[in-house]
Design a protein around this motif. Structure first.
Motif, PDB file in Angstrom:
ATOM      1  N   ASP A 149      -3.509 -14.304 -11.000  1.00 44.25           N
ATOM      2  CA  ASP A 149      -4.402 -13.159 -11.044  1.00 44.25           C
ATOM      3  C   ASP A 149      -5.393 -13.296  -9.894  1.00 44.25           C
ATOM      4  O   ASP A 149      -6.034 -14.341  -9.749  1.00 44.25           O
ATOM      5  CB  ASP A 149      -5.142 -13.139 -12.382  1.00 44.25           C
ATOM      6  CG  ASP A 149      -6.023 -11.904 -12.551  1.00 44.25           C
ATOM      7  OD1 ASP A 149      -6.352 -11.259 -11.532  1.00 44.25           O
ATOM      8  OD2 ASP A 149      -6.379 -11.588 -13.695  1.00 44.25           O
ATOM      9  N   PRO A 150      -5.538 -12.275  -9.030  1.00 42.71           N
ATOM     10  CA  PRO A 150      -6.468 -12.404  -7.890  1.00 42.71           C
ATOM     11  C   PRO A 150      -7.881 -12.772  -8.306  1.00 42.71           C
ATOM     12  O   PRO A 150      -8.596 -13.435  -7.561  1.00 42.71           O
ATOM     13  CB  PRO A 150      -6.428 -11.005  -7.255  1.00 42.71           C
ATOM     14  CG  PRO A 150      -5.112 -10.433  -7.668  1.00 42.71           C
ATOM     15  CD  PRO A 150      -4.841 -10.984  -9.032  1.00 42.71           C
ATOM     16  N   ALA A 151      -8.290 -12.371  -9.508  1.00 40.93           N
ATOM     17  CA  ALA A 151      -9.655 -12.657  -9.956  1.00 40.93           C
ATOM     18  C   ALA A 151      -9.873 -14.139 -10.235  1.00 40.93           C
ATOM     19  O   ALA A 151     -11.018 -14.596 -10.294  1.00 40.93           O
ATOM     20  CB  ALA A 151      -9.987 -11.842 -11.203  1.00 40.93           C
ATOM     21  N   ASN A 152      -8.796 -14.916 -10.406  1.00 41.14           N
ATOM     22  CA  ASN A 152      -8.935 -16.337 -10.713  1.00 41.14           C
ATOM     23  C   ASN A 152      -8.963 -17.226  -9.484  1.00 41.14           C
ATOM     24  O   ASN A 152      -9.127 -18.435  -9.598  1.00 41.14           O
ATOM     25  CB  ASN A 152      -7.794 -16.795 -11.624  1.00 41.14           C
ATOM     26  CG  ASN A 152      -7.910 -16.214 -13.021  1.00 41.14           C
ATOM     27  OD1 ASN A 152      -8.997 -15.835 -13.455  1.00 41.14           O
ATOM     28  ND2 ASN A 152      -6.787 -16.118 -13.713  1.00 41.14           N
ATOM     29  N   LEU A 153      -8.786 -16.646  -8.295  1.00 38.79           N
ATOM     30  CA  LEU A 153      -8.822 -17.447  -7.079  1.00 38.79           C
ATOM     31  C   LEU A 153     -10.265 -17.755  -6.702  1.00 38.79           C
ATOM     32  O   LEU A 153     -11.186 -16.986  -7.029  1.00 38.79           O
ATOM     33  CB  LEU A 153      -8.127 -16.699  -5.945  1.00 38.79           C
ATOM     34  CG  LEU A 153      -6.622 -16.468  -6.154  1.00 38.79           C
ATOM     35  CD1 LEU A 153      -6.060 -15.579  -5.059  1.00 38.79           C
ATOM     36  CD2 LEU A 153      -5.874 -17.795  -6.206  1.00 38.79           C
ATOM     37  N   PRO A 154     -10.524 -18.872  -5.993  1.00 43.76           N
ATOM     38  CA  PRO A 154     -11.902 -19.252  -5.646  1.00 43.76           C
ATOM     39  C   PRO A 154     -12.620 -18.175  -4.841  1.00 43.76           C
ATOM     40  O   PRO A 154     -12.070 -17.622  -3.878  1.00 43.76           O
ATOM     41  CB  PRO A 154     -11.706 -20.530  -4.804  1.00 43.76           C
ATOM     42  CG  PRO A 154     -10.377 -21.055  -5.206  1.00 43.76           C
ATOM     43  CD  PRO A 154      -9.539 -19.863  -5.543  1.00 43.76           C
ATOM     44  N   LEU A 155     -13.843 -17.856  -5.268  1.00 47.02           N
ATOM     45  CA  LEU A 155     -14.689 -16.852  -4.589  1.00 47.02           C
ATOM     46  C   LEU A 155     -13.941 -15.536  -4.377  1.00 47.02           C
ATOM     47  O   LEU A 155     -14.135 -14.836  -3.378  1.00 47.02           O
ATOM     48  CB  LEU A 155     -15.179 -17.391  -3.242  1.00 47.02           C
ATOM     49  CG  LEU A 155     -16.021 -18.672  -3.286  1.00 47.02           C
ATOM     50  CD1 LEU A 155     -16.395 -19.120  -1.878  1.00 47.02           C
ATOM     51  CD2 LEU A 155     -17.275 -18.480  -4.123  1.00 47.02           C
ATOM     52  N   ALA A 156     -13.079 -15.195  -5.345  1.00 40.91           N
ATOM     53  CA  ALA A 156     -12.206 -14.028  -5.172  1.00 40.91           C
ATOM     54  C   ALA A 156     -13.000 -12.747  -4.990  1.00 40.91           C
ATOM     55  O   ALA A 156     -12.652 -11.904  -4.168  1.00 40.91           O
ATOM     56  CB  ALA A 156     -11.271 -13.919  -6.373  1.00 40.91           C
ATOM     57  N   ASN A 157     -14.052 -12.561  -5.755  1.00 43.77           N
ATOM     58  CA  ASN A 157     -14.782 -11.298  -5.734  1.00 43.77           C
ATOM     59  C   ASN A 157     -16.102 -11.371  -4.984  1.00 43.77           C
ATOM     60  O   ASN A 157     -16.969 -10.520  -5.175  1.00 43.77           O
ATOM     61  CB  ASN A 157     -15.039 -10.823  -7.169  1.00 43.77           C
ATOM     62  CG  ASN A 157     -13.752 -10.452  -7.882  1.00 43.77           C
ATOM     63  OD1 ASN A 157     -12.848  -9.875  -7.289  1.00 43.77           O
ATOM     64  ND2 ASN A 157     -13.666 -10.805  -9.164  1.00 43.77           N
TER      65      ASN A 157
END
Length: 564
Positions: A149-157
């Protein structure tokens, strides 16, 4: 998400006669480990530090090179030697579907080692008791068959927002938009298409559903996978403009009723769509992002997935009969890297250098002789790819006498030996020499003067090859160390014009020399009264007045496009 409570920190207090138990020694280790790991997480982030490249060694196996990383809990992961593994033997690899993309991941792991006899436990148990004397901080490699999930990547947002428009086992469509923009600002929305190589040719058509933003090229979004290539990932950029309002939220998504997503002739059904949000703010975007970063809570900064890992590679597989082969390997597909402070300093220096030199370009000139009586030609061209501004001059025979507002000539400037004059602590000795005043014969007024370094080798063999005479335009030092290096000392050439006198002077700056020599400079002077195509019968596109030529130069330098 998992919140690891490293704090509050508590350490042993020692005193004479204190009874130290297992709890005390474990507390001692935990105190230093937790502090280090929290600083790793907050100061450095998570990702690959060095190495850990993934290489396909054959059709079914990969090698992970030695390297180091930090996971989302701040724990160090070190691979001390290369590891070669067969994909089908790794945890997480299923054998029911080979034609897909899989992800090779690495995670922190601990292994107990050195079994020993536990003396203290023998008093309570009659059988022999063993325990382990060491804990080896290690790692484990495994396969994940689904993209994260892109939201779980480091500093994603932190700077962007990525939402999933569609996802199944073969295709994923992502939409990325910036978190903040200014009123009226142009910005890009990125669409990324991830697919397996055998999934078929992808196409996606839809109408943009947007509030407070407008698409520059219209709301119809069309993507067609190219016919002449087949990749596992594509990216499309859509240019948008923000509303003039301040302090509002813009939304960007897909009008579901208009969406047509296909793999070859098979249409995929889009479910309820995620919508991207963009904040339109009045203050500087960079400052707002930095403020968001430093103001987030400690717990938010230490958030981590329940099973943190680093995605080392995306491996594209192709099914061949009852088995698979590795088609390609993409390193660290989600950009999980950690850059140390020295590297960031170097990158900042390189960025400053690019900013300083981005507006500079190299000039060169080319001269050809036209038949007597023909109008002169003057063409200017700017090549953006190599930042080169070129002048093509066509001078009728006898051009040295000043035909049609263009004159040319050569001046020889004597260079005397010198040492240690105008020397800087970091450079060589330099000195400037000047010509006398040169009358260009075009009368009073402004003229454009172009110069180049001219030399003649006097070598009979070079004369046979028609390379004995050379005219160097722009910076001649680019040929240093090559077979084309000029024999004259390294020089910089400048000019100063006297419009009211109709003359000019040429100066050269040379590096330290111990031998007397002469520097020959070829010059061209162009008058503002140069004949135009209309008055001279025309000489093709590119001929014109000095004002037009200067305008072309300015346009090329500022717009970075070809100009004549």
């Amino acid at each position: 998400m998992k919140k690891t409570r490293y704090y509050p920190f508590e350490r042993n207090r020692y005193f004479y006669g204190k009874l130290l138990t297992v709890r005390d020694f474990e507390s001692e280790q935990k105190y230093f480990n937790d502090k280090r790991r929290m600083m790793n997480r907050l100061l450095h982030g998570s990702g690959v530090l060095t190495g850990l490249q993934v290489v396909a060694v054959d059709e079914k196996s990969v090698s992970v090179e030695m390297g180091a990383a930090i996971d989302a809990l701040g724990r160090e992961i070190v691979v001390p030697s290369p590891m070669t593994l067969k994909l089908s033997m790794m945890d997480g690899f299923s054998n029911n579907e080979y034609a897909k993309n899989v992800y090779l991941c690495i995670a922190y792991d601990e292994k107990e080692k050195e079994p020993v006899h536990a003396v203290a436990n023998s008093s309570v148990r009659s059988d022999e008791i063993n325990d382990y004397n060491r804990v080896l901080e290690s790692y484990r490699l495994f396969i994940r068959e689904d993209a994260p999930d892109p939201a779980n990547l480091p500093l994603a947002n932190l700077t962007d927002q990525t939402v999933v428009l569609y996802q199944d086992s073969h295709v994923r469509v992502l939409q990325t938009t910036p978190r903040y923009v200014n009123p009226g600002q142009l910005f890009e929305m990125k669409l990324r298409f991830e697919k397996t190589l055998k999934a078929g040719r992808i196409s996606f058509h839809y109408e943009l559903a947007a509030d407070r933003v407008e698409a520059i090229d219209g709301n119809s979004i069309v993507f067609e996978e190219p016919q002449d290539e087949q990749e596992s990932e594509y990216e499309m950029k859509v240019l948008l403009r923000a509303d003039s309002s301040v302090g509002v939220k813009a939304t960007i998504g897909v009008q579901t009723s208009t969406a047509v997503l296909k793999l070859d002739d098979k249409q995929l059904e889009l479910q309820a769509q995620a919508v991207g949000e963009v904040q339109i703010i009045g203050d500087a975007v960079r400052e707002r992002l930095m403020t968001d970063f430093v103001k987030q809570s400690l717990e938010a900064s230490l958030e981590a997935p329940s099973e943190p890992c680093i995605y080392l590679a995306k491996i594209c597989l192709i099914q061949v009969g009852p088995t698979y082969v590795i088609e390609s390997v993409e390193q660290v597909p989600f950009g999980e890297y950690v850059y140390n402070s020295s590297m960031m300093y170097r990158l900042a220096q390189a960025s400053e250098y690019r900013d300083e030199t981005s507006g500079q370009f190299v000039t060169k000139s080319k001269v050809k002789t036209l038949a007597p009586g023909q109008p002169p030609e003057f063409k200017v061209n700017f090549n953006k790819a190599i930042s080169e501004l070129s002048f093509d001059l066509g001078i009728p025979a006898g051009g040295g006498s000043g035909i049609a507002g263009i004159v040319s000539g050569v001046v020889s400037i004597p260079i005397e030996p010198f040492t240690k004059i105008s020397v800087s602590p970091f450079g060589k000795a330099t000195k400037s020499f000047f010509s006398g005043e040169i009358a260009h014969g075009l009368g009073e007024g402004n003229v454009l003067i172009i110069t180049s370094l001219e030399e003649s080798s006097g070598d009979a063999f070079s004369d046979i090859l028609s390379s004995g005479e050379r005219v160097y335009g722009g910076a001649s030092d680019v040929f240093k160390g090559s077979e084309f290096e000029p024999d004259a000392p390294e020089v910089k050439i400048g000019t100063i014009a006297y419009p009211q006198k109709g003359t000019f002077r040429i100066g050269v700056k040379v590096q330290q020399t111990s031998e007397p020599s002469n520097v020959r400079v070829r010059w061209w002077a162009y008058s503002a009264e140069m004949a135009s195509p209309a008055s001279s019968g025309g000489s093709g596109s590119g001929s014109g007045s000095l004002d037009e030529a200067l305008s072309a130069i300015r346009e090329a330098a500022s717009a970075g496009s070809d100009a004549e």
